[in-house]
Design an enzyme around this catalytic site. Structure first.
Site, PDB file in Angstrom:
ATOM      1  N   SER A   1       0.954  -0.808  -0.009  1.00 16.85           N
ATOM      2  CA  SER A   1      -0.362   0.125   0.058  1.00 16.85           C
ATOM      3  C   SER A   1       0.778   1.502  -0.346  1.00 16.85           C
ATOM      4  CB  SER A   1      -1.071  -0.451   1.530  1.00 16.85           C
ATOM      5  OG  SER A   1      -2.272  -1.057   1.313  1.00 16.85           O
TER       6      SER A   1
ATOM      7  N   GLU B   1       2.747   6.153   2.757  1.00 14.11           N
ATOM      8  CA  GLU B   1       3.321   4.462   3.608  1.00 14.11           C
ATOM      9  C   GLU B   1       4.455   4.084   3.837  1.00 14.11           C
ATOM     10  OE1 GLU B   1       1.512  -0.019   4.743  1.00 14.11           O
ATOM     11  OE2 GLU B   1       0.020   1.221   4.503  1.00 14.11           O
TER      12      GLU B   1
END
Length: 302
Positions: A223, A295
């Site tokens: 992600s 992230e």
């Protein structure tokens, strides 16, 4: 070579290797490290970390290589500590004790063999236990902090500490180890006995969901952006609603399967990936006023 780095290498008494970091990241992108260190046991790791603290040496701890983007335009000039050999796993009734480099697949297999539930949510991911704790890995509504019991780590004074932690000590994708010069060595997980068949079904269901989202088709970092509860939607959905799936720069593309995956589809460079991340952020902000937060960690960029 700076004097402090030379002193550090003398203290640890481990010969650095030269490695291409592209071979150690899930993006398959990176440059040469001539300071690649591979501790073979916890004692060697402790010596490395304590020497680094004494000599004020910047380190990067490399586990499974996901959630990171390594600059491929310049040699990485600080020590890389690879935890691949720190992978011992022990079972004590309903508890698993794993070293920081224990990979998810091995952890899940041992848990399944012993009918222990709690790790199903990470099955199929390429990470390591130390990295999961450092970032409080989360997926399918579960996070690693929910099953944590104890963590053995070295603090910023070089002291080895074994401490109990609670879920409340962690937040979404945040752990007490971020932004601190602490080094995670071992983790004790508190799992629950369950029916082996049910555990296996959950694991297979989670892996199939990842297959359906195209997770294994092309190299990626996992992600790309964190979710933000204030946005009321997952980041992937926001990106998809902005019609950014398929957006490309060089060899990097926003996956057509999942908006929060930026993939290396055709020999992408780190510049391609980073530029596409910045482009997606800019487009989402322009269209929605929402500012996505990465992230992925950037390694070796100035």
């Amino acid at each position: 070579m700076p004097k402090s780095l030379n002193n550090f290498l003398k203290k640890i008494n481990i010969k650095p290797q030269t490695k291409n970091l592209a071979n150690y990241t899930t993006y398959k992108i990176g440059n040469i490290s001539k300071l690649f260190l591979t501790p073979k046991n916890i004692k060697e790791a402790e010596n490395i970390f304590k020497a680094a603290i004494e000599e004020k040496i910047k380190l990067f701890i490399l586990g499974g290589g996901s959630n990171i983007l390594v600059n491929d335009e310049r040699e990485i000039d600080f020590p890389i500590i690879y935890t691949g050999y720190l992978n011992k796993i022990e079972i004590h009734e309903n508890k698993i004790v794993g070293e920081c480099g224990a990979d998810f697949e091995s952890l899940c297999k041992i848990a399944l063999d012993n009918s222990l539930s709690g790790l199903e949510f990470i099955y199929g991911l390429p990470g390591t236990l130390g990295g999961a704790v450092w970032m409080n890995a989360r997926c399918f509504g579960n996070e690693i902090s929910e099953i944590l019991k104890k963590i053995t780590f070295i603090d910023d004074k070089g002291k080895t500490i074994c401490k109990e932690f609670k879920k409340e000590d962690f937040k979404y994708k945040i752990s007490p180890f971020q932004n601190k010069n602490f080094f995670i060595l071992k983790i004790e997980l508190n799992l629950k006995k369950d029916n082996k068949k049910i555990i296996e079904e959950k694991m297979n269901k989670n892996k199939q969901a990842r297959i359906n989202r195209g997770h294994y088709l092309f190299p990626s970092g996992g992600s790309t952006f964190k979710n933000n509860k204030a946005f009321l939607k997952p980041s992937g959905q926001i990106i998809e609603e902005c019609k950014l799936k398929g957006l490309s720069i060089g060899g990097a593309t926003v996956s057509k399967y999942h908006g929060n995956f930026i993939i290396n589809i055709n020999n992408a460079t780190s510049k391609d990936i980073k530029s596409l991340i910045e482009k997606v952020k800019a487009e989402v902000y322009l269209k929605t006023g929402l500012l996505l937060e990465e992230e992925v960690l950037y390694i070796g960029f100035k």
